[in-house]
Design a protein around this motif. Structure first.
Motif, short mmCIF file in Angstrom:
data_model
loop_
_atom_site.label_atom_id
_atom_site.label_comp_id
_atom_site.label_asym_id
_atom_site.label_seq_id
_atom_site.Cartn_x
_atom_site.Cartn_y
_atom_site.Cartn_z
N VAL A 43 0.83 -1.20 0.00
CA VAL A 43 0.00 0.00 0.00
C VAL A 43 0.87 1.26 0.00
N ALA A 44 2.11 1.16 0.47
CA ALA A 44 3.02 2.32 0.47
C ALA A 44 3.43 2.72 -0.94
N LEU B 1 3.97 7.15 17.72
CA LEU B 1 3.32 5.84 17.73
C LEU B 1 4.18 4.79 17.06
N ALA B 2 4.82 5.15 15.94
CA ALA B 2 5.70 4.21 15.25
C ALA B 2 6.86 3.79 16.14
N GLY B 3 7.43 4.75 16.87
CA GLY B 3 8.53 4.42 17.78
C GLY B 3 8.09 3.48 18.89
N PHE C 47 7.42 4.44 6.79
CA PHE C 47 8.03 4.17 8.09
C PHE C 47 7.12 4.55 9.25
N LEU C 48 6.32 5.62 9.10
CA LEU C 48 5.53 6.13 10.21
C LEU C 48 4.14 5.51 10.31
N MET C 49 3.59 5.02 9.19
CA MET C 49 2.21 4.53 9.19
C MET C 49 2.08 3.10 8.67
N GLY D 3 1.80 -0.91 10.89
CA GLY D 3 0.69 -1.80 10.60
C GLY D 3 1.15 -3.21 10.31
N ALA D 4 2.27 -3.33 9.57
CA ALA D 4 2.82 -4.66 9.31
C ALA D 4 3.32 -5.31 10.60
#
Length: 528
Positions: A89-90, A209-211, A296-298, A302-303
């Motif tokens: 999706v990226a 959130l990603a961190g 990287f951030l979204m 999710g993965a």
């Protein structure tokens, strides 16, 4: 753009917000209101309302381009799609970077060199007024029915996750009223300045959130790769992939991206409001660089959630569950502020662009002597009227299960003929006005027939591949109509799209574009 399947998340269980979350959220709202009041203090004329007085610098253009594209459905949909089917999706994100770079180099100089207020004006200069109105009408329809109404609906449903007691229709009305008032009051200047603030909030909340999600793997890439299925970490998917085949990435995404980032007034109005060609090109370069971050951030969080949240029923729950389980007090408030930012930036952009198109492309040609103040008053009334229409339609989306799965497909069927006529206008010196109009209409007739065939199960190509095929067929239709009608465009028509020496962008910006393109290529190869 909505490159994923499924509806926005249902109002489900979310961790209760702490007092610090409410403080952060209230602080954000207060800052947003202060910025809106300061920017909207003076009553703008039409140039200010629609183009911010052509005074925007590269930073404001770039941040606003990025913020207007990141909607509430993006924050929900990207991690959800990555959880369901992987990081392909990226591809929508890094392809947008390449499209922005291409537009900055070859299209932006023409748009600003002609001192346009709307993108459809270029089609009138190159062809005639019919093509201008055709593109403008389709763009207004998409902006209200898909962009504005979709963002209002998704935003209200997201807020219901945090505040389940909120009713749907009044929440939609409240969001629309707030965004509509400051858009009508301050015009594009208010939209861009608030978008700049919102882009910072979006990036900060997503990065935090990603961190936190990555910390669950002790910040070890090897540990994450071992825990996540291998097919979830590949950008390029097989030809028979049901979500995004490689051929669709190659021939479909550039078409969809070109319409969205270049022709769509909803986005391109920021470029038209730049103070110079270099400012617009620099803003496009900044936005292109920022579009490399969502992977990287979204998407990757999710993965990673495949390993962390294996028992979820569907991907649309991923974002809410990640916030609920891993965001500490204060950070959840910042992330909610990011959601509000995404909602507002999408709604204000669509409202301002739709009112601009109606006022400039339909009203002003009939009333050429209308002064700038009267035109600005008309633009403000149009903004509020369109806001009301979108707010009335948005609750009806709840009656159509799976509508969000078809939003991107709607773009795939509607926009290829429009991209084809724009490409012919820019880079084909033989196509005349009648062939352009007849070819575009023919392309949309083919699109309608193909859509009906796909719904009946007769045609099963992935919609991204369909977009590429429809683009090619539309170009062929224009060429065929040109043979039928004959004749050549008038020289002054061709002059509208000629690149003048004074329109060239600065060499440092060209170098920056080359570097950004190389970084994009490196990213794709790294996650191939």
């Amino acid at each position: 753009m909505f490159p994923w399947k499924g509806n926005p998340i249902d109002a489900g269980k979310m961790g209760a917000l702490h007092t610090l979350d409410y403080v952060v959220l209230l602080t954000y709202v207060v800052i947003l209101v202060v910025v809106c009041v300061r920017v909207s203090r003076r009553s703008p004329d039409s140039e200010d309302l629609f183009l911010a007085g052509r005074s925007l610098g590269a930073g404001m253009v770039g941040l606003s381009l990025f913020a207007s594209n990141i909607s509430s459905t993006t924050l929900i949909g990207l991690p959800g799609a990555a959880w369901s089917s992987g990081i392909a999706v990226a591809n929508y994100e890094w392809m947008a970077a390449l499209v922005l770079l291409f537009a900055a180099r070859f299209v932006v100089p023409v748009l600003l060199g002609n001192r346009l207020v709307t993108v459809p004006e270029l089609l009138e200069k190159r062809f005639d007024a019919r093509m201008r109105k055709y593109l403008s009408a389709v763009t207004v329809f998409l902006a209200i029915v898909l962009d504005t109404a979709g963002s209002l609906y998704a935003g209200a449903v997201v807020l219901q996750v945090f505040f389940p007691q909120l009713p749907l229709a009044p929440t939609i009305a409240g969001i629309a009223l707030f965004a509509g008032i400051y858009t009508a009051a301050g015009g594009l200047r208010a939209v861009v300045y608030t978008d700049a603030l919102q882009s910072v909030v979006l990036l900060a909340g997503s990065a935090l959130l990603a961190g936190m999600v990555f910390s669950e793997f002790d910040f070890s890439w090897q540990a994450m790769v071992a825990a996540v299925p291998a097919d979830h970490l590949s950008l390029i998917r097989p030809l028979d992939d049901p979500d995004l085949p490689w051929l669709g990435t190659l021939i479909g995404l550039p078409i969809l991206g070109f319409y969205y980032w270049t022709m769509n007034q909803y986005v391109s109005q920021r470029l038209l409001g730049a103070r110079s060609i270099d400012a617009a090109a620099g803003g496009s370069l900044l936005a292109a660089a920022l579009k490399l971050l969502p992977l990287f951030l979204m998407v990757l969080p999710g993965a990673m959630a495949v390993a962390l949240l294996p028992d979820l029923q569907r991907g649309d729950e991923v974002f809410a569950q990640l916030v609920s389980r891993y965001a500490p007090a204060g950070v959840a408030g910042l992330i909610l502020a990011g959601l509000l930012a995404a909602i507002m930036s999408s709604v204000d952009s669509a409202l301002n662009s739709a009112s601009t198109l109606i006022a400039i492309d339909f009203v002003q040609p009939r009333r050429p002597h209308m002064d700038t103040r009267a035109l600005a008053r008309l633009g403000r009334m149009l903004t509020l009227g369109l806001m009301a229409l979108a707010a009335l339609w948005a609750p009806q989306i709840d009656r159509f299960p799976g509508l969000f799965a078809y939003l991107q497909q709607t773009f795939a069927y509607v926009t290829p003929p429009l991209v084809a006529v724009f490409a012919m206008a820019m880079w084909n010196r033989r196509i005349g006005a009648r062939a352009a109009l007849y070819g575009t209409v023919s392309g949309h007739v083919l699109s309608l027939l193909w859509f009906v065939g796909s719904q009946l199960g007769w045609l099963t190509l992935h919609f991204t591949i369909v977009a590429g095929v429809l683009f090619a067929l539309s170009c062929l239709a224009m060429a065929a109509w040109q043979i039928r009608f004959g004749g050549a465009p008038e020289p002054d028509r061709l002059a509208a799209v000629r690149q003048e020496a004074s329109w060239r962008i600065a060499v440092p910006l060209r170098v920056g574009m080359a570097v950004c393109a190389l970084l994009t290529a490196a990213l794709v190869l790294s996650f191939w």
